[in-house]
Design an enzyme around this catalytic site. Structure first.
Site, PDB file in Angstrom:
ATOM      1  N   LYS A  40       0.847  -1.201   0.000  1.00  0.00           N
ATOM      2  CA  LYS A  40       0.000   0.000   0.000  1.00  0.00           C
ATOM      3  C   LYS A  40       0.877   1.245   0.000  1.00  0.00           C
ATOM      4  O   LYS A  40       1.836   1.326   0.749  1.00  0.00           O
ATOM      5  CB  LYS A  40      -0.886   0.004   1.251  1.00  0.00           C
ATOM      6  CG  LYS A  40      -1.813  -1.199   1.316  1.00  0.00           C
ATOM      7  CD  LYS A  40      -2.521  -1.272   2.654  1.00  0.00           C
ATOM      8  CE  LYS A  40      -1.596  -1.586   3.800  1.00  0.00           C
ATOM      9  NZ  LYS A  40      -2.282  -1.890   5.063  1.00  0.00           N
ATOM     10  N   GLY A  79      -7.251   3.954  10.543  1.00  0.00           N
ATOM     11  CA  GLY A  79      -7.995   2.764  10.129  1.00  0.00           C
ATOM     12  C   GLY A  79      -8.056   2.523   8.628  1.00  0.00           C
ATOM     13  O   GLY A  79      -8.810   1.644   8.179  1.00  0.00           O
ATOM     14  N   THR A  80      -7.246   3.235   7.835  1.00  0.00           N
ATOM     15  CA  THR A  80      -7.300   3.005   6.378  1.00  0.00           C
ATOM     16  C   THR A  80      -6.888   1.573   6.016  1.00  0.00           C
ATOM     17  O   THR A  80      -7.525   0.935   5.173  1.00  0.00           O
ATOM     18  CB  THR A  80      -6.399   3.993   5.597  1.00  0.00           C
ATOM     19  OG1 THR A  80      -5.136   4.043   6.236  1.00  0.00           O
ATOM     20  CG2 THR A  80      -6.996   5.376   5.510  1.00  0.00           C
ATOM     21  N   GLY A  81      -5.815   1.088   6.656  1.00  0.00           N
ATOM     22  CA  GLY A  81      -5.325  -0.260   6.328  1.00  0.00           C
ATOM     23  C   GLY A  81      -6.345  -1.331   6.720  1.00  0.00           C
ATOM     24  O   GLY A  81      -6.580  -2.284   5.973  1.00  0.00           O
ATOM     25  N   CYS A  82      -6.951  -1.167   7.905  1.00  0.00           N
ATOM     26  CA  CYS A  82      -7.956  -2.136   8.388  1.00  0.00           C
ATOM     27  C   CYS A  82      -9.140  -2.154   7.425  1.00  0.00           C
ATOM     28  O   CYS A  82      -9.659  -3.216   7.053  1.00  0.00           O
ATOM     29  CB  CYS A  82      -8.471  -1.740   9.777  1.00  0.00           C
ATOM     30  SG  CYS A  82      -7.168  -1.440  10.972  1.00  0.00           S
ATOM     31  N   THR A  97      -6.833   9.582   8.661  1.00  0.00           N
ATOM     32  CA  THR A  97      -6.608   8.291   8.003  1.00  0.00           C
ATOM     33  C   THR A  97      -6.524   7.137   9.006  1.00  0.00           C
ATOM     34  O   THR A  97      -5.986   6.082   8.693  1.00  0.00           O
ATOM     35  CB  THR A  97      -5.296   8.332   7.189  1.00  0.00           C
ATOM     36  OG1 THR A  97      -4.237   8.716   8.084  1.00  0.00           O
ATOM     37  CG2 THR A  97      -5.370   9.321   6.034  1.00  0.00           C
TER      38      THR A  97
HETATM   39  N1  LIG Z   1      -4.316  10.571   1.815  1.00  0.00           N
HETATM   40  C1  LIG Z   1      -4.728   9.494   1.132  1.00  0.00           C
HETATM   41  N2  LIG Z   1      -5.463   9.639   0.005  1.00  0.00           N
HETATM   42  C2  LIG Z   1      -5.899   8.577  -0.672  1.00  0.00           C
HETATM   43  N3  LIG Z   1      -5.658   7.284  -0.310  1.00  0.00           N
HETATM   44  C3  LIG Z   1      -4.927   7.080   0.793  1.00  0.00           C
HETATM   45  C4  LIG Z   1      -4.419   8.152   1.582  1.00  0.00           C
HETATM   46  N4  LIG Z   1      -3.746   7.626   2.636  1.00  0.00           N
HETATM   47  C5  LIG Z   1      -3.830   6.289   2.509  1.00  0.00           C
HETATM   48  N5  LIG Z   1      -4.506   5.948   1.392  1.00  0.00           N
HETATM   49  C6  LIG Z   1      -4.831   4.604   0.913  1.00  0.00           C
HETATM   50  O1  LIG Z   1      -5.298   3.885   2.050  1.00  0.00           O
HETATM   51  C7  LIG Z   1      -4.947   2.517   1.950  1.00  0.00           C
HETATM   52  C8  LIG Z   1      -4.152   2.118   3.190  1.00  0.00           C
HETATM   53  O2  LIG Z   1      -2.835   2.552   2.974  1.00  0.00           O
HETATM   54  P1  LIG Z   1      -1.759   2.921   4.057  1.00  0.00           P
HETATM   55  O3  LIG Z   1      -2.164   4.186   4.737  1.00  0.00           O
HETATM   56  O4  LIG Z   1      -0.458   2.907   3.322  1.00  0.00           O
HETATM   57  O5  LIG Z   1      -1.853   1.676   5.035  1.00  0.00           O
HETATM   58  P2  LIG Z   1      -1.879   1.555   6.618  1.00  0.00           P
HETATM   59  O6  LIG Z   1      -3.178   2.139   7.090  1.00  0.00           O
HETATM   60  O7  LIG Z   1      -1.753   0.106   6.848  1.00  0.00           O
HETATM   61  O8  LIG Z   1      -0.693   2.349   7.103  1.00  0.00           O
HETATM   62  C9  LIG Z   1      -4.177   2.379   0.623  1.00  0.00           C
HETATM   63  O9  LIG Z   1      -5.066   2.007  -0.402  1.00  0.00           O
HETATM   64  C10 LIG Z   1      -3.638   3.792   0.411  1.00  0.00           C
HETATM   65  O10 LIG Z   1      -3.330   4.042  -0.946  1.00  0.00           O
HETATM   66  C1  LIG Z   2      -6.789  -2.496  17.067  1.00  0.00           C
HETATM   67  C2  LIG Z   2      -6.020  -1.808  15.992  1.00  0.00           C
HETATM   68  N1  LIG Z   2      -5.712  -2.481  14.866  1.00  0.00           N
HETATM   69  C3  LIG Z   2      -5.022  -1.863  13.886  1.00  0.00           C
HETATM   70  C4  LIG Z   2      -4.644  -0.553  14.007  1.00  0.00           C
HETATM   71  C5  LIG Z   2      -3.855   0.104  12.908  1.00  0.00           C
HETATM   72  O1  LIG Z   2      -4.616   1.057  12.242  1.00  0.00           O
HETATM   73  P1  LIG Z   2      -3.933   2.412  11.820  1.00  0.00           P
HETATM   74  O2  LIG Z   2      -2.636   2.050  11.116  1.00  0.00           O
HETATM   75  O3  LIG Z   2      -4.844   3.092  10.877  1.00  0.00           O
HETATM   76  O4  LIG Z   2      -3.699   3.156  13.108  1.00  0.00           O
HETATM   77  C6  LIG Z   2      -4.984   0.131  15.190  1.00  0.00           C
HETATM   78  N2  LIG Z   2      -4.627   1.413  15.388  1.00  0.00           N
HETATM   79  N3  LIG Z   2      -5.672  -0.526  16.158  1.00  0.00           N
END
Ligand SMILES: Nc1ncnc2c1ncn2[C@@H]1O[C@H](COP(=O)(O)OP(=O)(O)O)[C@@H](O)[C@H]1O
Ligand SMILES: Cc1ncc(COP(=O)(O)O)c(N)n1
Length: 268
Positions: free
Chosen positions: A173, A206-209, A204
């Protein structure tokens, strides 16, 4: 109705973890189930406490789920401890779970460690090999490969390195990049980019979850890997674009943005 199980940590503030997963799965029209690995005390400003369940209690939850309502897909998120990782791996093998999406959660957006140092090995050797898809962000892909990622080419090299080690597909990602939000899928020797517009929204949490549980929901509904990711990224982008602004820190997404015009059940 298709069924999706999330195995993850609870986020009492509702933006990440189990709560984000259940909201996402529900918005995809699937039936959500959860096996909780840990309760976290966190909010938009940080993670303040982690209270893990015992391996025995985690196994009890998994037994209850798999022996009654079999999940069509499984998403795995935060599992901070090696014994819990082992318990999950054994149960997934015992019940021959299908369509496993693993988000190798290591550090929260707010900077807290969500994986113990001695648990990374167990994640790599026991759980990752069972997953059909792993979804590391850039810092996680760097830890898993030892490659420093500064460019799109580095993302491809890291994905290739991960694919050499594991049989499943890899989605790196790109949300941690500066100007882009492009994610890279590497599957059976082929890479495909999912280009995303970068949204100027600091919320952002919880985007990954959300992305991984949306992918699991789409896989449960029968879409192939590429379409599952494309649709999930579309959902995530809209949930971010909706511009919800809650809390004093890095706020949550608007998981229910599709209800924009009718925001409560009573309005239907
Ligand atoms: N500012 C943003 N605008 C658009 N998409 C985003 C943005 N930040 C994260 N994403 C998208 O959110 C998803 C989670 O990515 P990321 O933030 O890299 O993961 P994580 O939450 O695990 O750190 C991916 O599809 C990424 O491209
Ligand atoms: C229980 C739990 N699982 C996963 C994440 C990661 O999410 P994020 O990277 O968006 O903080 C989090 N903060 N809490």
């Amino acid at each position: 109705m298709k069924t999706v199980l999330t195995i993850a940590g609870s986020d009492c503030s509702g933006g990440a973890g189990i709560q984000a997963d259940i909201k996402t799965i529900t918005m995809h029209g699937a039936y959500a189930m959860s096996a909780i690995t840990a309760l976290t005390a966190q909010n938009t400003t940080g993670v303040y406490g982690i209270f893990e369940v015992t391996p025995e209690f985690l196994k009890q939850q998994l037994d209850c789920i798999f022996t009654d309502i079999f999940p069509d897909a499984v998403k795995i998120g935060m599992v901070s401890d090696a014994k819990l990782i082992h318990t999950i791996a054994e149960a997934l093998k015992q019940y021959q779970a299908k369509k496993i999406v693993l988000d190798p959660v290591m550090v929260s957006t707010s900077g807290s460690k969500l994986l113990k140092d001695d648990a990374a090995d167990a994640l790599v050797t026991e759980l990752i090999p069972l997953a059909g898809l792993i979804t590391p962000n850039i810092p996680e892909a760097e830890v898993l490969t030892g490659i420093q990622i500064h460019s799109a080419e580095d993302m491809v090299s890291a994905a290739e390195r991960l694919a050499e080690k594991y049989l499943g597909a890899v989605l790196i990602k790109g949300g941690h990049g500066k100007n882009t939000a492009n994610d890279l899928l590497y599957e059976t020797g082929k890479s495909s980019w999912f280009y995303g517009e970068r949204i100027d929204n600091p919320n952002t949490h919880g985007t990954g979850c959300t992305l991984s549980s949306a992918i699991a929901s789409n896989l449960a509904k029968g879409y192939d890997m590429e379409n599952s990711i494309r649709k999930a990224k579309g959902y995530l982008t809209e949930a971010l674009k909706a511009g919800l602004d809650l809390g004093r820190g890095d706020g949550p997404l608007m998981h229910n943005y599709v209800l924009n015009t009718k925001t409560e059940v009573s309005e239907y």
